[in-house]
Design a protein around this motif. Structure first.
Motif, mmCIF file in Angstrom:
data_model
loop_
_atom_site.group_PDB
_atom_site.id
_atom_site.type_symbol
_atom_site.label_atom_id
_atom_site.label_comp_id
_atom_site.label_asym_id
_atom_site.label_seq_id
_atom_site.Cartn_x
_atom_site.Cartn_y
_atom_site.Cartn_z
ATOM 1 N N TYR A 37 0.837 -1.205 0.000
ATOM 2 C CA TYR A 37 0.000 0.000 0.000
ATOM 3 C C TYR A 37 0.872 1.256 0.000
ATOM 4 N N VAL A 38 1.891 1.268 0.872
ATOM 5 C CA VAL A 38 2.793 2.422 0.933
ATOM 6 C C VAL A 38 3.558 2.568 -0.378
ATOM 7 N N GLY A 41 1.492 4.143 -2.952
ATOM 8 C CA GLY A 41 1.340 5.561 -2.652
ATOM 9 C C GLY A 41 2.543 6.369 -3.101
ATOM 10 N N LEU A 44 2.447 6.810 -6.794
ATOM 11 C CA LEU A 44 1.447 7.812 -7.150
ATOM 12 C C LEU A 44 1.963 9.221 -6.875
ATOM 13 N N ILE A 45 2.690 9.388 -5.768
ATOM 14 C CA ILE A 45 3.252 10.701 -5.450
ATOM 15 C C ILE A 45 4.230 11.145 -6.530
ATOM 16 N N ALA A 64 -2.726 12.102 -1.993
ATOM 17 C CA ALA A 64 -2.199 10.848 -2.524
ATOM 18 C C ALA A 64 -2.248 9.760 -1.459
ATOM 19 N N LEU A 65 -1.873 8.549 -1.868
ATOM 20 C CA LEU A 65 -1.935 7.419 -0.947
ATOM 21 C C LEU A 65 -0.708 7.309 -0.054
ATOM 22 N N GLY A 66 0.296 8.147 -0.269
ATOM 23 C CA GLY A 66 1.506 8.064 0.538
ATOM 24 C C GLY A 66 1.363 8.843 1.826
ATOM 25 N N ASP A 67 2.465 9.436 2.290
ATOM 26 C CA ASP A 67 2.442 10.143 3.569
ATOM 27 C C ASP A 67 2.029 11.599 3.434
#
Length: 344
Positions: A37-38, A41, A44-45, A64-67
């Motif tokens: 998942y990370v 993300g 995507l970033i 986005a899906l990251g941090d």
């Protein structure tokens, strides 16, 4: 101050440990899925950072899906744009621990692009990086422990002032004095005479442990660097006035000090009892100097924590309101200075 947070994560850790013991296969599969998942993300970033206009880049990356932190590919075009106004991009400004690489505008620009900075922000980042190379900052020590320094700049009090309530905006106007040359001159005047030595710099009750044998041990050396030794004696008492987790705005309270020469002297005597002196007179001279220096350093804790609160005001890590916090601590510093020097 962090009891609720610590209890929460202790409970989470206990559940994970139980899952690992009772069902290791499920724990392993869950860990793999979390990593995937990370990873998605981050991909995507990178994608967003490549194509999104800089003016909305941080907003897009936040979704986005990251941090949620910017991560922009440092292409040649972006690096050239970042360095367009720099006359000597490869001039060395010093060596950076731990690997002692050269600090240049070009290397800083590379990281600025990665972080999503604008070209106008390069000078601020480079100046902060140069300041970190000062010996008294002890960058090597900071890099080899937990925690990280924060840079307090005027933008919190100028560009970001609109994010605060009206009452706090007024406090921001008054806090601009904290950066003035006159204030810095007052800070320097408060410093005691004498050589700098290695200090802990975060001595408060949570970092001081007394063993059953009676020995005193210090914990958490992330802020350690060169300083006047008296600061380590004054800071724990300066911090006793803070009352966190208050129910009403601004969710903290600064109480009146409940200590004096006797309490300061007790701590200093404990320190001196573990040192060697040729005569009792020499010990007494050192005691009196440390006591006087510690009293003079008490206002420095207020100034330090006022400065440290400003970067936290925009993205607070606690419930307390950091603009009123900084304002009150800076006011305490100014009052202490006037009491000592008469406002001169």
């Amino acid at each position: 101050m962090y009891v609720d947070t610590l209890d929460h994560f202790a409970g989470v850790a206990e559940k994970k440990a139980g899952l690992l013991r009772n069902n290791p296969s499920s724990f392993f599969i869950g860990s793999m899925m979390a990593g995937a998942y990370v990873g998605l993300g981050i991909i995507l970033i990178f994608t967003l950072g490549t194509f999104v206009d800089p003016s909305v880049r941080k907003l897009a990356m936040g979704g986005a899906l990251g941090d949620g932190l910017p991560l922009v590919p440092p292409t040649r075009q972006r690096l050239e744009a970042m360095l367009a106004a720099v006359a000597a991009p490869h001039q060395s400004h010093g060596q950076v621990p731990c690997l002692l690489g050269e600090l240049t505008a070009a290397t800083v620009a590379y990281n600025c692009v990665l972080a999503g900075c604008q070209a106008a922000e390069l000078a601020v980042v480079l100046t902060a990086a140069e300041a970190c190379l000062e010996p008294c900052f002890n960058l090597l020590g900071i890099l080899t422990t937990t925690g990280a320094p924060a840079v307090a700049t005027k933008h919190v009090l100028e560009e970001k002032v609109g994010v605060f309530p009206p009452d706090e905006q007024r406090l921001c106007e008054e806090l601009r004095e904290i950066y003035s040359p006159e204030t810095l001159a007052k800070v320097k005047r408060c410093l005691p005479d004498g050589d700098l030595t290695f200090c802990h710099n975060d001595t408060y009750h949570g970092n001081i442990m007394k063993l059953h044998s009676g020995e005193i041990k210090l914990l958490d050396f992330e802020f350690s660097c060169l300083n006047h030794k008296a600061y380590d004696f004054s800071n724990p008492f300066a911090e006793t006035v803070m009352r966190h987790q208050q129910p009403d705005y601004p969710y903290f309270r600064i109480a009146e000090p409940e200590f004096g020469d006797r309490e300061l002297g007790t701590l200093i005597n404990f320190y001196l009892d573990n040192a060697d002196f040729e005569t009792s007179e020499a010990r007494e001279i050192e005691f009196q100097k440390l006591l006087q220096d510690a009293k003079h350093m008490l206002p420095m804790s207020d100034y330090k924590y006022a400065m440290a609160a400003l970067p936290l005001a925009v993205e607070p890590i606690q419930k307390i309101r950091f603009i009123p916090y900084a304002h009150q601590r800076f006011a305490r510093f100014l009052r202490a200075y006037e009491q000592r020097f008469g406002g001169a």
